[in-house]
Design a protein around this motif. Structure first.
Motif, short mmCIF file in Angstrom:
data_model
loop_
_atom_site.label_atom_id
_atom_site.label_comp_id
_atom_site.label_asym_id
_atom_site.label_seq_id
_atom_site.Cartn_x
_atom_site.Cartn_y
_atom_site.Cartn_z
N LYS A 6 6.62 -5.24 4.75
CA LYS A 6 7.27 -4.59 3.62
C LYS A 6 6.68 -3.20 3.42
CE LYS A 6 8.31 -5.17 -1.28
NZ LYS A 6 9.73 -4.88 -1.16
N GLU A 9 7.58 0.88 -1.80
CA GLU A 9 8.86 1.22 -2.41
C GLU A 9 8.95 2.73 -2.59
OE1 GLU A 9 11.29 -1.42 -5.39
OE2 GLU A 9 9.79 -0.26 -6.49
N LYS A 10 10.10 3.29 -2.25
CA LYS A 10 10.35 4.71 -2.43
C LYS A 10 11.37 4.88 -3.54
CE LYS A 10 9.41 5.88 2.39
NZ LYS A 10 9.90 6.53 3.63
N SER A 11 11.32 6.03 -4.20
CA SER A 11 12.25 6.25 -5.30
C SER A 11 12.94 7.60 -5.17
CB SER A 11 11.53 6.15 -6.65
OG SER A 11 10.65 7.24 -6.84
N LEU A 18 15.90 2.99 -6.09
CA LEU A 18 14.71 2.50 -5.41
C LEU A 18 15.09 2.00 -4.03
CD1 LEU A 18 13.14 0.42 -8.34
CD2 LEU A 18 12.71 2.82 -7.75
N GLN A 19 14.15 2.13 -3.08
CA GLN A 19 14.44 1.72 -1.70
C GLN A 19 13.19 1.09 -1.09
OE1 GLN A 19 14.53 4.79 1.48
NE2 GLN A 19 13.31 3.06 2.19
N SER A 20 13.36 -0.04 -0.40
CA SER A 20 12.26 -0.69 0.29
C SER A 20 12.79 -1.37 1.54
CB SER A 20 11.58 -1.72 -0.63
OG SER A 20 12.50 -2.71 -1.04
N THR A 29 18.12 -0.37 -4.72
CA THR A 29 18.32 -0.89 -6.06
C THR A 29 18.78 0.23 -6.99
OG1 THR A 29 16.57 -2.51 -5.71
CG2 THR A 29 17.23 -2.10 -7.99
#
Length: 273
Positions: A6, A9-11, A18-20, A29
């Motif tokens: 994993k 998380e990037k924003s 949000l992206q992961s 998200t």
């Protein structure tokens, strides 16, 4: 099956997108729960940036789109921005140009996409869901396009996808009335593919995503390309593209791996080549 750790998380858009990545699955998200994940122009552009990064990440084989919280997937456009960004035809055209560029990315996305829908899925949220390849919804979901209640036109691309999923009669009913329909009705008319109890939705979505990520990427790409061509008018179909991806599959390392794994009675390990 990929075993991708994993990522952090990037924003984007000040944290409202949000992206992961986990296990070969990219997750985007919509993170504006105070406004039921209503989309601002900045969120549309952040969404596009997240899509591009996942598209170009070789470890990502499928992308899930979801909304923060349990109240909404995307409840539509952020109407509080309309006075600034869509107050007349000229301003609306500029807004549409900038937001449509991001939707075009999703419409032509080369990797499989899954919309995981809880709560309200309205207006622009319906466009995102309908442009996704697969739609899973919670039992509490509600769907609608309230354009007639706002005095705006929904646009060709959105209606093209709506008609292709539910047919012209239901498209007229949804558009003329601005009505909301529940998840059971959405399933019955073909707007969504599966409805699950809320607590089961995410795990069911991830299970499908992981199944896809473990299959041969070129074979999935071939299916995606071919289905897209099937949906076009016959005069506009690119049969050469279908032939080209078919040949690529037959000449691929993955095809050899699939045959070998079958003979050896083990799970194949595909690398997309």
């Amino acid at each position: 099956m990929l075993d991708t750790p994993k990522n952090a998380e990037k924003s984007y858009a000040d944290g409202k997108i949000l992206q992961s990545v986990a296990d070969g699955v990219g997750i985007i998200t919509f993170n504006n729960p105070d406004k039921r994940n209503a989309m601002s122009l900045e969120m549309w552009e952040g969404f596009g940036s997240a899509l591009i990064e996942l598209r170009d990440n070789p470890d990502v084989r499928v992308v899930i789109l979801t909304g923060a919280g349990d109240k909404a997937f995307v409840s539509g456009a952020d109407i509080s921005q309309f006075e600034k960004t869509r107050h007349n035809a000229a301003a609306s055209e500029e807004y549409s140009r900038r937001s449509e560029a991001q939707r075009a990315l999703l419409a032509s996305y080369p990797k499989p996409t899954i919309a995981c829908i809880r709560g309200f899925c309205l207006g622009g949220g319906m466009q995102v869901a309908m442009m996704s390849d697969i739609r899973f919804a919670a039992e509490n979901s509600q769907f609608g396009i309230p354009a007639a209640k706002l005095g705006i036109a929904y646009g060709y691309d959105g209606l093209k996808h709506l008609v292709s999923l539910v047919g012209p009669s239901w498209a007229r009913l949804i558009m003329y009335t601005g009505m909301k329909i529940d998840s059971a009705e959405a399933l019955r008319i073909g707007l969504v593919d599966r409805v699950l109890p809320g607590p089961e939705l995410w795990d069911a979505t991830m299970e499908i995503a992981r199944t896809i990520s473990g299959n041969a990427p070129l074979a999935i790409k071939a299916a995606k390309i071919t289905i897209a061509q099937v949906l076009k008018d016959e005069s506009r179909r690119d049969m050469d593209a279908i032939k080209q991806i078919g040949s690529a599959c037959m000449d691929s390392e993955d095809f050899r791996e699939g045959r070998t794994a079958f003979m050896e009675k083990r799970k194949p390990r595909f690398n997309g080549k």
